[in-house]
Design a protein around this motif. Structure first.
Motif, PDB file in Angstrom:
ATOM      1  N   GLY A   9       0.814  -1.206   0.000  1.00 14.76           N
ATOM      2  CA  GLY A   9       0.000   0.000   0.000  1.00 14.76           C
ATOM      3  C   GLY A   9       0.844   1.251   0.000  1.00 14.76           C
ATOM      4  O   GLY A   9       2.003   1.229   0.441  1.00 14.76           O
ATOM      5  N   THR A  10       0.281   2.331  -0.480  1.00 13.84           N
ATOM      6  CA  THR A  10       0.989   3.602  -0.474  1.00 13.84           C
ATOM      7  C   THR A  10       1.094   4.201   0.929  1.00 13.84           C
ATOM      8  O   THR A  10       1.874   5.126   1.149  1.00 13.84           O
ATOM      9  CB  THR A  10       0.279   4.618  -1.397  1.00 13.84           C
ATOM     10  N   ASP A  11       0.315   3.666   1.864  1.00 16.53           N
ATOM     11  CA  ASP A  11       0.309   4.206   3.225  1.00 16.53           C
ATOM     12  C   ASP A  11      -0.515   3.259   4.082  1.00 16.53           C
ATOM     13  O   ASP A  11      -1.044   2.246   3.590  1.00 16.53           O
ATOM     14  CB  ASP A  11      -0.303   5.612   3.233  1.00 16.53           C
ATOM     15  N   GLY A 151      -2.773  13.894  -2.719  1.00 13.19           N
ATOM     16  CA  GLY A 151      -1.400  13.465  -2.465  1.00 13.19           C
ATOM     17  C   GLY A 151      -1.066  12.091  -2.996  1.00 13.19           C
ATOM     18  O   GLY A 151       0.078  11.654  -2.918  1.00 13.19           O
ATOM     19  N   CYS A 152      -2.073  11.390  -3.550  1.00 15.10           N
ATOM     20  CA  CYS A 152      -1.858   9.994  -3.931  1.00 15.10           C
ATOM     21  C   CYS A 152      -0.883   9.831  -5.090  1.00 15.10           C
ATOM     22  O   CYS A 152      -0.211   8.797  -5.189  1.00 15.10           O
ATOM     23  CB  CYS A 152      -3.185   9.311  -4.255  1.00 15.10           C
ATOM     24  N   ILE A 153      -0.778  10.818  -5.973  1.00 12.12           N
ATOM     25  CA  ILE A 153       0.104  10.672  -7.129  1.00 12.12           C
ATOM     26  C   ILE A 153       1.562  10.594  -6.690  1.00 12.12           C
ATOM     27  O   ILE A 153       2.322   9.723  -7.137  1.00 12.12           O
ATOM     28  CB  ILE A 153      -0.117  11.827  -8.134  1.00 12.12           C
ATOM     29  N   SER A 154       1.968  11.468  -5.802  1.00 13.90           N
ATOM     30  CA  SER A 154       3.342  11.427  -5.296  1.00 13.90           C
ATOM     31  C   SER A 154       3.587  10.160  -4.482  1.00 13.90           C
ATOM     32  O   SER A 154       4.612   9.484  -4.655  1.00 13.90           O
ATOM     33  CB  SER A 154       3.628  12.655  -4.436  1.00 13.90           C
ATOM     34  N   HIS A 155       2.650   9.819  -3.594  1.00 18.30           N
ATOM     35  CA  HIS A 155       2.821   8.616  -2.768  1.00 18.30           C
ATOM     36  C   HIS A 155       2.938   7.367  -3.633  1.00 18.30           C
ATOM     37  O   HIS A 155       3.745   6.480  -3.353  1.00 18.30           O
ATOM     38  CB  HIS A 155       1.639   8.465  -1.807  1.00 18.30           C
ATOM     39  N   ALA A 162      10.369   2.588  -4.949  1.00 17.34           N
ATOM     40  CA  ALA A 162      10.952   1.752  -3.894  1.00 17.34           C
ATOM     41  C   ALA A 162      10.782   0.273  -4.205  1.00 17.34           C
ATOM     42  O   ALA A 162      11.701  -0.526  -3.999  1.00 17.34           O
ATOM     43  CB  ALA A 162      10.303   2.094  -2.550  1.00 17.34           C
ATOM     44  N   ILE A 163       9.609  -0.107  -4.700  1.00 15.51           N
ATOM     45  CA  ILE A 163       9.359  -1.516  -5.029  1.00 15.51           C
ATOM     46  C   ILE A 163      10.313  -1.979  -6.115  1.00 15.51           C
ATOM     47  O   ILE A 163      10.940  -3.050  -6.013  1.00 15.51           O
ATOM     48  CB  ILE A 163       7.893  -1.698  -5.472  1.00 15.51           C
TER      49      ILE A 163
END
Length: 230
Positions: A9-11, A151-155, A162-163
């Motif tokens: 997940g992104t967060d 903010g979801c685009i940056s996250h 990272a993946i």
């Protein structure tokens, strides 16, 4: 076991369990023996049977055949804080061999396993150990859940970087409308689809059943391991 996939997940709080349990249910609808797994969970409630986590219970309930709770969630931690803090407070060392043993037991009864991470990609589990070490060490392909909110685009882009940097295969991403009032949601989805460079495997509506929206992802996983693999 023929295959497994990791749900990142992104967060935290963006619907990984909603997606993972929905994906397990969608795979079960295809006639697949499938188990959900939450290797590490904090925020578990005390019950007569021991510590239990709502996310892990949802995965257990969706699984076919139904596995034992201990195999779905081998490390259950009471405090609703970051897992490395909860483990330290409980005097627990999170050991990869314990997690892997439960994963292997699930694999003796199920063709597919959907493994849900905890928090975001780089959440620490203990000294020198992160949530990302699970898919990295077990060589699991990853599906990224993107919480659709400001903010979801940056996250999402940071998570994808990272993946990929960790050498993991990213199968695709799934959007989950955690904010029903998000402005320009269609524009944001189109931007994510362009920037993430991997397929969108589904968009989940706010508070709507997940399984019907995850047919594409379920079929892709089913075909990869149960049809295309000898």
């Amino acid at each position: 076991m023929k295959g497994a996939v990791f749900i990142a997940g992104t967060d935290t709080g963006i619907g990984k369990t909603w997606v993972a349990a929905g994906l397990v249910a969608a795979l079960a609808d295809l006639g697949t023996s499938v188990a959900g797994m939450k290797p590490v969970a904090s925020g578990c409630a005390a019950t007569p049977e021991g510590l239990r986590n709502d996310d892990a219970l949802a995965l257990q309930a969706a699984s076919r055949p139904r596995p034992t709770y201990g195999d779905v969630n081998p490390v259950a931690l009471a405090d609703a804080v970051a897992p490395h803090v909860a483990a330290s407070r409980a005097g627990v060392d999170i050991d990869m061999s314990t997690l892997r043993a439960a994963f292997d037991r699930l694999g003796t009864r199920h063709d597919l396993i959907v493994v849900e991470g905890v928090g975001g990609w780089l959440v620490p589990l203990g000294p020198g150990l992160q949530a990302s070490d699970i898919p990295r060490q077990w060589k699991l392909p990853v599906i990224l859940v993107v919480g659709l909110r400001l903010g979801c685009i940056s996250h999402a882009q940071l998570s994808v970087r990272a993946i990929v940097a960790d050498g993991c295969e990213l199968m695709g991403w799934i959007g989950n409308r955690v904010d029903p009032d998000m402005e320009a949601v269609d524009d944001n989805i189109a931007t994510l689809d362009r920037l993430l460079t991997v397929p969108c495997l589904g968009i989940l509506g706010h508070d709507q059943p997940a399984a019907p929206a995850l047919g594409v992802a379920a079929r892709q996983i089913h075909e990869r391991w149960l049809i295309n693999t000898p």
